[in-house]
Design an enzyme around this catalytic site. Sequence first.
Site, short mmCIF file in Angstrom:
data_model
loop_
_atom_site.label_atom_id
_atom_site.label_comp_id
_atom_site.label_asym_id
_atom_site.label_seq_id
_atom_site.Cartn_x
_atom_site.Cartn_y
_atom_site.Cartn_z
N ARG A 104 44.79 42.43 31.53
CA ARG A 104 43.70 42.09 32.33
C ARG A 104 43.08 43.32 32.58
O ARG A 104 43.31 44.33 33.15
CB ARG A 104 44.01 41.62 33.54
CG ARG A 104 42.92 41.37 34.82
CD ARG A 104 43.36 40.63 35.92
NE ARG A 104 43.43 39.20 35.62
CZ ARG A 104 43.44 38.18 36.50
NH1 ARG A 104 43.32 38.50 37.80
NH2 ARG A 104 43.54 36.87 36.08
N HIS A 131 38.41 34.00 30.12
CA HIS A 131 39.48 33.76 30.68
C HIS A 131 40.43 32.56 30.28
O HIS A 131 40.59 31.46 30.75
CB HIS A 131 39.58 33.55 32.26
CG HIS A 131 40.63 33.62 33.32
ND1 HIS A 131 41.82 34.10 32.77
CD2 HIS A 131 40.79 33.31 34.69
CE1 HIS A 131 42.89 33.97 33.74
NE2 HIS A 131 42.16 33.65 34.83
N GLN A 134 43.51 30.41 31.70
CA GLN A 134 43.14 29.50 32.85
C GLN A 134 42.73 28.24 32.16
O GLN A 134 42.92 27.15 32.63
CB GLN A 134 41.69 30.00 33.48
CG GLN A 134 41.33 29.25 34.61
CD GLN A 134 42.29 29.19 35.92
OE1 GLN A 134 42.93 30.28 36.21
NE2 GLN A 134 42.89 28.10 36.46
N ASP A 219 33.74 28.51 40.97
CA ASP A 219 34.53 29.77 40.86
C ASP A 219 33.73 30.81 41.73
O ASP A 219 32.59 30.27 42.17
CB ASP A 219 34.61 30.32 39.43
CG ASP A 219 35.48 31.67 39.50
OD1 ASP A 219 36.30 31.76 40.57
OD2 ASP A 219 35.44 32.38 38.49
N CYS A 259 39.62 28.12 39.83
CA CYS A 259 41.06 28.73 39.26
C CYS A 259 41.60 29.46 40.27
O CYS A 259 42.49 29.95 40.11
CB CYS A 259 40.31 29.68 38.43
SG CYS A 259 39.03 30.68 38.70
N ARG A 287 49.51 27.40 35.40
CA ARG A 287 49.27 28.51 34.68
C ARG A 287 50.72 28.86 34.26
O ARG A 287 50.80 29.43 33.38
CB ARG A 287 48.81 29.62 35.80
CG ARG A 287 47.40 29.49 36.15
CD ARG A 287 46.43 29.69 35.18
NE ARG A 287 46.74 30.80 34.62
CZ ARG A 287 46.13 32.07 34.89
NH1 ARG A 287 45.39 32.27 36.14
NH2 ARG A 287 46.29 33.19 34.03
N1 NVA Z 1 35.79 35.01 37.98
C1 NVA Z 1 36.68 35.37 38.43
C2 NVA Z 1 37.99 34.97 38.12
C3 NVA Z 1 39.25 35.09 39.06
C4 NVA Z 1 40.46 34.50 38.49
C5 NVA Z 1 36.77 36.96 38.56
O1 NVA Z 1 36.65 37.32 37.24
O2 NVA Z 1 36.99 37.66 39.36
N1 CP Z 2 43.15 32.38 38.45
C1 CP Z 2 43.59 33.60 38.26
O1 CP Z 2 43.56 34.01 37.42
O2 CP Z 2 44.00 34.03 39.35
P1 CP Z 2 44.55 35.51 39.58
O3 CP Z 2 43.22 36.51 39.72
O4 CP Z 2 45.29 35.48 40.82
O5 CP Z 2 45.30 36.12 38.49
#
Ligand code: NVA
Ligand code: CP
Length: 300
Positions: A104, A131, A134, A219, A259, A287
């Site tokens: 990540r 992502h 997801q 989101d 998500c 997930r």
């Molecule tokens: N769009 C959000 C998703 C978190 C799972 C982010 O990138 O922070």
């Molecule tokens: N939806 C998701 O990826 O959650 P986290 O940021 O908690 O991993």
Amino acid sequence: MTIQHFITLDDLPQSTLSNLIERAIELKALTKSGAIYEPLKNKSLAMIFSKSSTRTRVSFEVGMRQLGGGTLNLSPNDTQIGRGEPLEDTARVISSMVDGVMIRTDEHQKLTTFADFSSVPVINGLTDDFHPCQLLADIQTFVELRGAIQGATIAWVGDGNNVCNSFMNAARIFDFTLNVATPVDYRPNQTLVDCNQSNVHLFDCARTAVTGADVVVTDTWASMGQENEKDSRSAAFSGFCVDSDLMALADKDALFMHCLPAYRGMEVSNQVIEGKQSVVFQEAENRLHAQKALLEHLLA
Ligand code: NVA
Ligand code: CP
């Protein structure tokens, strides 16, 4: 031999993705029956998190453990990555010792560079651009509750962000319609819209986009890395909160997805996320099951 990575949904053929969804549903039932199934015994997954995570971290960790393997949690600050060791070197070293790597990070290119130098599969656990994990869970959730997703209409309301980008790819691959409603300045990447134009329609008005939809999804308005834009984004996105009035325009059996993490009173009202159309916690649990199917496919 080319290494099978999972950087975006396009890394796997549609038939394989569909099989993964079916397999996720099977593995979920298997786990709930109490059966032990350990095809990844003695296998290791390195996890590199440059951003926070609850769901991704726990689901990969528990998923590997349930499949008989183990994980290493490598925060950039605890490794030489934080002191500037090149990704090209890091990738070659780590991949020589483990069976898979989940990353990540912020810039998508960091992930692709790592993958280029890795001798084992690399999985995208979220970048600024995509992502894909997801979407495996989201499609599994739809299939569990409503059956085939082909031909469905899904309305994305809010920011044209990384999750939205993966939704656009999914719309083309799984052949559903995606109505994307955003403020004009927060539309998703136009190149990606063009790539998925047969299935993606852009809207300025959330009410038009959600009318008759089978799913309404949103989101956060400020993704990780955009914390200092929170105030300007809150102002720009007014009118894009998924509240009961907006949900009432969707199909009467429409699902609400997110998500998570969610910000109640911003992109979604408390009433909607806690309401009976909301499937956010099933999505979150999935997930685990969807990624177990992915890990089994890539690592077994
Ligand atoms: N769009 C959000 C998703 C978190 C799972 C982010 O990138 O922070
Ligand atoms: N939806 C998701 O990826 O959650 P986290 O940021 O908690 O991993």
